[in-house]
Design a protein around this motif. Structure first.
Motif, PDB file in Angstrom:
ATOM      1  N   VAL A   1       0.826  -1.205   0.000  1.00 21.31           N
ATOM      2  CA  VAL A   1       0.000   0.000   0.000  1.00 21.31           C
ATOM      3  C   VAL A   1       0.861   1.255   0.000  1.00 21.31           C
ATOM      4  O   VAL A   1       0.510   2.267  -0.625  1.00 21.31           O
ATOM      5  N   THR A   2       2.021   1.203   0.640  1.00 18.55           N
ATOM      6  CA  THR A   2       2.933   2.347   0.604  1.00 18.55           C
ATOM      7  C   THR A   2       3.393   2.622  -0.821  1.00 18.55           C
ATOM      8  O   THR A   2       3.430   3.777  -1.271  1.00 18.55           O
ATOM      9  N   ASP A   3       3.725   1.574  -1.558  1.00 19.81           N
ATOM     10  CA  ASP A   3       4.178   1.747  -2.939  1.00 19.81           C
ATOM     11  C   ASP A   3       3.055   2.228  -3.848  1.00 19.81           C
ATOM     12  O   ASP A   3       3.259   3.096  -4.707  1.00 19.81           O
ATOM     13  N   PHE A   4       1.863   1.670  -3.699  1.00 15.33           N
ATOM     14  CA  PHE A   4       0.755   2.103  -4.551  1.00 15.33           C
ATOM     15  C   PHE A   4       0.382   3.561  -4.279  1.00 15.33           C
ATOM     16  O   PHE A   4       0.090   4.318  -5.211  1.00 15.33           O
ATOM     17  N   GLU A   5       0.408   3.951  -3.021  1.00 17.88           N
ATOM     18  CA  GLU A   5       0.083   5.340  -2.702  1.00 17.88           C
ATOM     19  C   GLU A   5       1.166   6.282  -3.214  1.00 17.88           C
ATOM     20  O   GLU A   5       0.867   7.393  -3.691  1.00 17.88           O
ATOM     21  N   SER A   6       2.415   5.856  -3.151  1.00 21.08           N
ATOM     22  CA  SER A   6       3.491   6.645  -3.742  1.00 21.08           C
ATOM     23  C   SER A   6       3.302   6.765  -5.248  1.00 21.08           C
ATOM     24  O   SER A   6       3.556   7.823  -5.844  1.00 21.08           O
ATOM     25  N   SER A   7       2.819   5.684  -5.878  1.00 17.92           N
ATOM     26  CA  SER A   7       2.609   5.685  -7.318  1.00 17.92           C
ATOM     27  C   SER A   7       1.577   6.728  -7.731  1.00 17.92           C
ATOM     28  O   SER A   7       1.813   7.529  -8.640  1.00 17.92           O
ATOM     29  N   PHE A   8       0.421   6.759  -7.061  1.00 17.62           N
ATOM     30  CA  PHE A   8      -0.584   7.724  -7.507  1.00 17.62           C
ATOM     31  C   PHE A   8      -0.270   9.145  -7.054  1.00 17.62           C
ATOM     32  O   PHE A   8      -0.786  10.106  -7.627  1.00 17.62           O
ATOM     33  N   ARG A   9       0.609   9.293  -6.062  1.00 15.79           N
ATOM     34  CA  ARG A   9       1.060  10.659  -5.743  1.00 15.79           C
ATOM     35  C   ARG A   9       1.957  11.205  -6.854  1.00 15.79           C
ATOM     36  O   ARG A   9       2.001  12.420  -7.086  1.00 15.79           O
ATOM     37  N   LYS A  10       2.671  10.306  -7.528  1.00 16.46           N
ATOM     38  CA  LYS A  10       3.524  10.731  -8.648  1.00 16.46           C
ATOM     39  C   LYS A  10       2.712  10.944  -9.935  1.00 16.46           C
ATOM     40  O   LYS A  10       3.130  11.723 -10.792  1.00 16.46           O
ATOM     41  N   LYS A  11       1.597  10.229 -10.050  1.00 20.51           N
ATOM     42  CA  LYS A  11       0.733  10.376 -11.227  1.00 20.51           C
ATOM     43  C   LYS A  11      -0.708  10.348 -10.747  1.00 20.51           C
ATOM     44  O   LYS A  11      -1.296   9.285 -10.521  1.00 20.51           O
ATOM     45  N   ALA A  12      -1.282  11.522 -10.582  1.00 19.74           N
ATOM     46  CA  ALA A  12      -2.560  11.664  -9.883  1.00 19.74           C
ATOM     47  C   ALA A  12      -3.740  11.066 -10.624  1.00 19.74           C
ATOM     48  O   ALA A  12      -4.812  10.895 -10.033  1.00 19.74           O
ATOM     49  N   ASP A  13      -3.582  10.733 -11.912  1.00 20.93           N
ATOM     50  CA  ASP A  13      -4.691  10.149 -12.667  1.00 20.93           C
ATOM     51  C   ASP A  13      -4.492   8.663 -12.955  1.00 20.93           C
ATOM     52  O   ASP A  13      -5.112   8.107 -13.861  1.00 20.93           O
ATOM     53  N   PHE A  14      -3.647   7.999 -12.159  1.00 14.02           N
ATOM     54  CA  PHE A  14      -3.318   6.590 -12.392  1.00 14.02           C
ATOM     55  C   PHE A  14      -4.321   5.717 -11.637  1.00 14.02           C
ATOM     56  O   PHE A  14      -4.122   5.353 -10.478  1.00 14.02           O
ATOM     57  N   ALA A  15      -5.411   5.372 -12.309  1.00  9.67           N
ATOM     58  CA  ALA A  15      -6.501   4.640 -11.667  1.00  9.67           C
ATOM     59  C   ALA A  15      -6.058   3.300 -11.096  1.00  9.67           C
ATOM     60  O   ALA A  15      -6.552   2.863 -10.053  1.00  9.67           O
ATOM     61  N   ASP A  16      -5.134   2.620 -11.787  1.00 11.50           N
ATOM     62  CA  ASP A  16      -4.694   1.303 -11.324  1.00 11.50           C
ATOM     63  C   ASP A  16      -4.112   1.353  -9.917  1.00 11.50           C
ATOM     64  O   ASP A  16      -4.349   0.448  -9.108  1.00 11.50           O
ATOM     65  N   ALA A  17      -3.336   2.384  -9.631  1.00  8.65           N
ATOM     66  CA  ALA A  17      -2.717   2.471  -8.308  1.00  8.65           C
ATOM     67  C   ALA A  17      -3.762   2.742  -7.228  1.00  8.65           C
ATOM     68  O   ALA A  17      -3.687   2.183  -6.121  1.00  8.65           O
ATOM     69  N   TYR A  18      -4.748   3.600  -7.523  1.00 12.05           N
ATOM     70  CA  TYR A  18      -5.817   3.853  -6.552  1.00 12.05           C
ATOM     71  C   TYR A  18      -6.594   2.570  -6.260  1.00 12.05           C
ATOM     72  O   TYR A  18      -6.902   2.263  -5.094  1.00 12.05           O
ATOM     73  N   ALA A  19      -6.930   1.828  -7.310  1.00 11.82           N
ATOM     74  CA  ALA A  19      -7.714   0.605  -7.117  1.00 11.82           C
ATOM     75  C   ALA A  19      -6.939  -0.432  -6.308  1.00 11.82           C
ATOM     76  O   ALA A  19      -7.490  -1.073  -5.405  1.00 11.82           O
ATOM     77  N   ALA A  20      -5.667  -0.605  -6.639  1.00 16.09           N
ATOM     78  CA  ALA A  20      -4.859  -1.582  -5.908  1.00 16.09           C
ATOM     79  C   ALA A  20      -4.718  -1.190  -4.443  1.00 16.09           C
ATOM     80  O   ALA A  20      -4.853  -2.040  -3.549  1.00 16.09           O
ATOM     81  N   ALA A  21      -4.468   0.099  -4.184  1.00 17.94           N
ATOM     82  CA  ALA A  21      -4.357   0.553  -2.795  1.00 17.94           C
ATOM     83  C   ALA A  21      -5.672   0.350  -2.056  1.00 17.94           C
ATOM     84  O   ALA A  21      -5.693  -0.037  -0.880  1.00 17.94           O
ATOM     85  N   SER A  22      -6.791   0.585  -2.748  1.00 16.41           N
ATOM     86  CA  SER A  22      -8.099   0.366  -2.133  1.00 16.41           C
ATOM     87  C   SER A  22      -8.267  -1.086  -1.703  1.00 16.41           C
ATOM     88  O   SER A  22      -8.720  -1.370  -0.579  1.00 16.41           O
ATOM     89  N   SER A  23      -7.905  -2.008  -2.583  1.00 17.88           N
ATOM     90  CA  SER A  23      -8.040  -3.427  -2.269  1.00 17.88           C
ATOM     91  C   SER A  23      -7.225  -3.799  -1.035  1.00 17.88           C
ATOM     92  O   SER A  23      -7.689  -4.536  -0.157  1.00 17.88           O
ATOM     93  N   ILE A  24      -6.025  -3.263  -0.962  1.00 20.26           N
ATOM     94  CA  ILE A  24      -5.157  -3.624   0.160  1.00 20.26           C
ATOM     95  C   ILE A  24      -5.660  -3.023   1.468  1.00 20.26           C
ATOM     96  O   ILE A  24      -5.638  -3.672   2.518  1.00 20.26           O
ATOM     97  N   HIS A  25      -6.127  -1.776   1.426  1.00 23.14           N
ATOM     98  CA  HIS A  25      -6.710  -1.203   2.640  1.00 23.14           C
ATOM     99  C   HIS A  25      -7.897  -2.037   3.118  1.00 23.14           C
ATOM    100  O   HIS A  25      -8.083  -2.229   4.324  1.00 23.14           O
ATOM    101  N   GLY A  26      -8.688  -2.534   2.168  1.00 24.12           N
ATOM    102  CA  GLY A  26      -9.800  -3.386   2.557  1.00 24.12           C
ATOM    103  C   GLY A  26      -9.343  -4.649   3.253  1.00 24.12           C
ATOM    104  O   GLY A  26      -9.924  -5.077   4.260  1.00 24.12           O
TER     105      GLY A  26
END
Length: 269
Positions: free
Chosen positions: A103-128
């Motif tokens: 989740v740390t890596d996925f959140e870092s990913s979408f902070r670098k590219k704010a429109d990267f839907a894949d990273a938001y979705a993956a981070a969501s799954s892991i938080h769940g």
């Protein structure tokens, strides 16, 4: 990809992970190679290869142009270590460690590219998933649930028909209690939509493009898990997933035997 092929890929990445200079393999090519190796290791359930590849590509997260993708793929590696590890008896603490790395890596990913839907979705799954692992800590559990919902909403706003976004949404419908929006029927509808919108894998792209095999596997699991299992659908979908990914350890060695065991059990009744 055989174990020898994975070893060759690891050596290739190790040789290429050097300071910038003449003869260095472009970051894009390194990520393409890493993507192929990570997905193959995931399907084969090879935790060691996933961890090794994660380490090899971690320095690429600092790349100014493609660091967001390197972060996605290191997060993917940790995510898949946890998914495969859960099927192999990984401890509660080991699961937490790998999921928190992911989740740390996925959140870092979408902070670098704010429109990267894949990273938001993956981070969501892991938080769940983490919310479930923190059931004994209500405040932490609540925080993870809120993060999961917020990030999935963002992913769906960006790319509502992204197969990987749909996979995470399908998982929410499948595993959440009814009071929190769970609905096996809506999960099955979502996974069918994911099958329909999933395109072919693109070997020369470093972008995530997985989804069709995962949708078929999830459909098989959903049909098996119903109160009145649809074993024909489950078997057909699992075998279709295995046709796309013949080395998929989970489908071949765990899911299909579970379907067959259920078939035999019902035959005895």
């Amino acid at each position: 990809m055989t174990s020898k092929s994975v070893l060759a890929l690891l050596l290739l990445l190790a040789c290429c992970s050097v300071p910038a200079g003449a003869g260095e393999q472009p970051v894009k090519d390194q990520l393409i190679a890493a993507k192929a190796g990570l997905m193959d290791a995931d399907y084969r359930g090879d935790l060691a290869a996933l961890a090794s590849l994660r380490t090899q590509i971690a320095p690429l997260r600092d790349d100014p142009a493609l660091g967001y993708l390197a972060g996605y793929w290191t997060g993917y590696a940790s995510w898949r270590v946890a998914i495969n590890g859960a099927n192999a008896g990984m401890t509660h603490d080991e699961l937490k460690t790998n999921l928190e790395l992911a989740v740390t890596d996925f959140e870092s990913s979408f902070r670098k590219k704010a429109d990267f839907a894949d990273a938001y979705a993956a981070a969501s799954s892991i938080h769940g998933w983490l919310s479930n692992l923190y059931r004994d800590n209500p405040s932490t559990m609540k925080s993870h649930l809120e993060s999961s919902a917020r990030l999935l909403k963002k992913a769906e706003e960006l790319e509502p028909s992204n197969p990987r976004v749909l996979w995470v949404r399908g998982g929410v419908f499948l595993f959440a209690p009814p009071a929190y929006g769970g609905s096996p029927e809506r999960a099955i509808e979502t996974y069918h939509r994911q099958v329909d919108v999933s395109g072919p894998l693109t070997p020369r792209s470093p972008l995530p493009d997985w989804g069709k095999a995962e949708a078929l596997m999830s459909l098989a699991y959903a049909h098996l898990s119903q109160s009145a299992p649809d074993l024909k659908a489950a078997s057909d979908e699992a075998r279709a997933a295995l046709h796309l990914q013949p080395e998929w350890h989970y489908v071949r060695d765990i899911l299909i035997p579970q379907i067959e065991a259920s078939r035999k059990q019902l035959a005895k009744q």
